[in-house]
Scaffold this motif. Structure first.
Motif, PDB file in Angstrom:
ATOM      1  N   GLN A  63       0.814  -1.210   0.000  1.00 31.73           N
ATOM      2  CA  GLN A  63       0.000   0.000   0.000  1.00 31.73           C
ATOM      3  C   GLN A  63       0.853   1.269   0.000  1.00 31.73           C
ATOM      4  N   PHE A  64       0.191   2.421  -0.076  1.00 35.83           N
ATOM      5  CA  PHE A  64       0.880   3.716  -0.065  1.00 35.83           C
ATOM      6  C   PHE A  64       1.876   3.792   1.085  1.00 35.83           C
ATOM      7  N   GLY A  65       3.094   4.180   0.791  1.00 33.53           N
ATOM      8  CA  GLY A  65       4.118   4.375   1.814  1.00 33.53           C
ATOM      9  C   GLY A  65       4.798   3.113   2.289  1.00 33.53           C
ATOM     10  N   VAL A  66       4.339   1.960   1.848  1.00 36.38           N
ATOM     11  CA  VAL A  66       4.946   0.685   2.256  1.00 36.38           C
ATOM     12  C   VAL A  66       5.961   0.300   1.174  1.00 36.38           C
ATOM     13  N   ILE A  67       7.194   0.756   1.380  1.00 30.44           N
ATOM     14  CA  ILE A  67       8.242   0.596   0.368  1.00 30.44           C
ATOM     15  C   ILE A  67       9.469  -0.043   1.003  1.00 30.44           C
ATOM     16  N   ASN A  68       9.928  -1.153   0.424  1.00 30.64           N
ATOM     17  CA  ASN A  68      11.145  -1.805   0.879  1.00 30.64           C
ATOM     18  C   ASN A  68      11.722  -2.565  -0.317  1.00 30.64           C
ATOM     19  N   PHE A  69      12.857  -2.067  -0.830  1.00 37.71           N
ATOM     20  CA  PHE A  69      13.413  -2.646  -2.049  1.00 37.71           C
ATOM     21  C   PHE A  69      14.032  -4.023  -1.835  1.00 37.71           C
ATOM     22  N   ASP A  70      14.498  -4.317  -0.619  1.00 38.00           N
ATOM     23  CA  ASP A  70      14.978  -5.668  -0.327  1.00 38.00           C
ATOM     24  C   ASP A  70      13.834  -6.670  -0.442  1.00 38.00           C
ATOM     25  N   ALA A  71      12.675  -6.286   0.081  1.00 33.85           N
ATOM     26  CA  ALA A  71      11.497  -7.154  -0.006  1.00 33.85           C
ATOM     27  C   ALA A  71      11.065  -7.334  -1.456  1.00 33.85           C
ATOM     28  N   ALA A  72      11.126  -6.270  -2.232  1.00 34.67           N
ATOM     29  CA  ALA A  72      10.766  -6.362  -3.652  1.00 34.67           C
ATOM     30  C   ALA A  72      11.685  -7.339  -4.368  1.00 34.67           C
ATOM     31  N   ARG A  73      12.961  -7.299  -4.036  1.00 31.45           N
ATOM     32  CA  ARG A  73      13.921  -8.224  -4.653  1.00 31.45           C
ATOM     33  C   ARG A  73      13.617  -9.663  -4.248  1.00 31.45           C
ATOM     34  N   ILE A  74      13.341  -9.882  -2.962  1.00 33.26           N
ATOM     35  CA  ILE A  74      13.019 -11.227  -2.464  1.00 33.26           C
ATOM     36  C   ILE A  74      11.807 -11.780  -3.219  1.00 33.26           C
ATOM     37  N   ALA A  75      10.762 -10.973  -3.325  1.00 30.55           N
ATOM     38  CA  ALA A  75       9.542 -11.419  -4.005  1.00 30.55           C
ATOM     39  C   ALA A  75       9.799 -11.662  -5.495  1.00 30.55           C
ATOM     40  N   SER A  76      10.443 -10.714  -6.150  1.00 31.31           N
ATOM     41  CA  SER A  76      10.723 -10.857  -7.589  1.00 31.31           C
ATOM     42  C   SER A  76      11.575 -12.078  -7.879  1.00 31.31           C
ATOM     43  N   ASP A  77      12.623 -12.269  -7.077  1.00 30.67           N
ATOM     44  CA  ASP A  77      13.485 -13.439  -7.258  1.00 30.67           C
ATOM     45  C   ASP A  77      12.719 -14.736  -7.055  1.00 30.67           C
ATOM     46  N   GLY A  78      11.661 -14.678  -6.247  1.00 31.97           N
ATOM     47  CA  GLY A  78      10.838 -15.857  -5.999  1.00 31.97           C
ATOM     48  C   GLY A  78       9.696 -16.020  -6.992  1.00 31.97           C
ATOM     49  N   GLY A  79       9.651 -15.180  -8.022  1.00 29.78           N
ATOM     50  CA  GLY A  79       8.619 -15.309  -9.038  1.00 29.78           C
ATOM     51  C   GLY A  79       7.311 -14.619  -8.716  1.00 29.78           C
ATOM     52  N   VAL A  80       7.319 -13.727  -7.724  1.00 28.34           N
ATOM     53  CA  VAL A  80       6.111 -13.017  -7.316  1.00 28.34           C
ATOM     54  C   VAL A  80       6.138 -11.601  -7.910  1.00 28.34           C
ATOM     55  N   THR A  81       5.065 -11.213  -8.572  1.00 25.52           N
ATOM     56  CA  THR A  81       4.940  -9.857  -9.118  1.00 25.52           C
ATOM     57  C   THR A  81       4.835  -8.875  -7.956  1.00 25.52           C
ATOM     58  N   VAL A  82       5.514  -7.735  -8.063  1.00 25.23           N
ATOM     59  CA  VAL A  82       5.510  -6.742  -6.984  1.00 25.23           C
ATOM     60  C   VAL A  82       4.883  -5.441  -7.471  1.00 25.23           C
ATOM     61  N   VAL A  83       3.931  -4.934  -6.686  1.00 23.24           N
ATOM     62  CA  VAL A  83       3.364  -3.605  -6.888  1.00 23.24           C
ATOM     63  C   VAL A  83       3.587  -2.880  -5.573  1.00 23.24           C
ATOM     64  N   MET A  84       4.244  -1.721  -5.636  1.00 21.99           N
ATOM     65  CA  MET A  84       4.630  -1.033  -4.409  1.00 21.99           C
ATOM     66  C   MET A  84       4.166   0.422  -4.429  1.00 21.99           C
ATOM     67  N   ASP A  85       3.760   0.907  -3.257  1.00 23.87           N
ATOM     68  CA  ASP A  85       3.361   2.295  -3.057  1.00 23.87           C
ATOM     69  C   ASP A  85       2.109   2.648  -3.869  1.00 23.87           C
ATOM     70  N   ARG A  86       1.179   1.700  -3.942  1.00 26.74           N
ATOM     71  CA  ARG A  86      -0.097   1.898  -4.636  1.00 26.74           C
ATOM     72  C   ARG A  86      -1.217   1.338  -3.769  1.00 26.74           C
ATOM     73  N   CYS A  87      -2.385   1.950  -3.846  1.00 26.60           N
ATOM     74  CA  CYS A  87      -3.544   1.455  -3.108  1.00 26.60           C
ATOM     75  C   CYS A  87      -4.339   0.504  -4.000  1.00 26.60           C
ATOM     76  N   LEU A  88      -4.565  -0.683  -3.507  1.00 25.62           N
ATOM     77  CA  LEU A  88      -5.295  -1.696  -4.261  1.00 25.62           C
ATOM     78  C   LEU A  88      -6.718  -1.235  -4.577  1.00 25.62           C
ATOM     79  N   LYS A  89      -7.374  -0.611  -3.638  1.00 26.39           N
ATOM     80  CA  LYS A  89      -8.734  -0.122  -3.856  1.00 26.39           C
ATOM     81  C   LYS A  89      -8.758   0.967  -4.922  1.00 26.39           C
ATOM     82  N   VAL A  90      -7.838   1.900  -4.841  1.00 21.84           N
ATOM     83  CA  VAL A  90      -7.783   2.990  -5.821  1.00 21.84           C
ATOM     84  C   VAL A  90      -7.529   2.443  -7.223  1.00 21.84           C
ATOM     85  N   GLU A  91      -6.574   1.528  -7.338  1.00 26.70           N
ATOM     86  CA  GLU A  91      -6.253   0.968  -8.651  1.00 26.70           C
ATOM     87  C   GLU A  91      -7.410   0.131  -9.188  1.00 26.70           C
ATOM     88  N   HIS A  92      -8.060  -0.631  -8.337  1.00 26.80           N
ATOM     89  CA  HIS A  92      -9.220  -1.416  -8.759  1.00 26.80           C
ATOM     90  C   HIS A  92     -10.310  -0.481  -9.269  1.00 26.80           C
TER      91      HIS A  92
END
Length: 154
Positions: free
Chosen positions: A100-129
């Motif tokens: 969600q907004f303000g929840v940013i951690n690039f180490d976590a993004a790397r962990i998820a991406s390396d594990g095959g998980v798509t990453v969306v960061m600093d966005r509100c799921l409700k707003v985007e939906h």
């Protein structure tokens, strides 16, 4: 395109940090998503039930208890909690890690991406939906009215 793909493919969304306090953003997002047909899976170790659903202490326990895959892990936690959540998202085979907004951690993004998980960061799921299905309004409701007048409804 990534956001649209993630939203259109998802059916089950685990919300890490979902609150049962209806004044919190996480509750409003969970309520909105449930209302739009998604299965909302609360992940909050301090609660037993939120939005009429069993609340789980961890993503792994949620995954072990439900028979279906978790499509999106939506995070309402402090950025320093993200690496552990990203590891869990990879371990349970989630399709996306949505921060969600303000929840940013690039180490976590790397962990998820390396594990095959798509990453969306600093966005509100409700707003985007709401943006992609055409129901955007500041209260989260479709007013059925288009206006260029400041102040909107009068």
């Amino acid at each position: 395109m990534t956001i649209q793909r993630v939203l259109h493919a998802a059916r089950r969304i685990a919300i890490v940090g979902l609150s049962r306090n209806d004044l919190r953003a996480s509750y409003f997002v969970g309520y909105y998503l449930k209302r739009h047909g998604y299965r909302v899976i609360p992940v909050n170790p301090r609660e037993k039930e939120i939005l009429g659903q069993t609340s789980y202490p961890t993503l792994r326990e949620a995954k072990d208890d439900i028979a279906e895959p978790i499509d999106i892990v939506n995070v309402f936690r402090a950025p320093d909690a993200l690496p552990g959540i990203a590891e869990e998202a990879v371990a349970i085979g989630a399709s996306a890690l949505w921060c969600q907004f303000g929840v940013i951690n690039f180490d976590a993004a790397r962990i998820a991406s390396d594990g095959g998980v798509t990453v969306v960061m600093d966005r509100c799921l409700k707003v985007e939906h709401a943006r992609y299905i055409g129901r955007m309004h500041w209260l989260g409701f479709n007013t059925q009215r288009i206006t260029a007048v400041r102040g909107g409804l009068q």
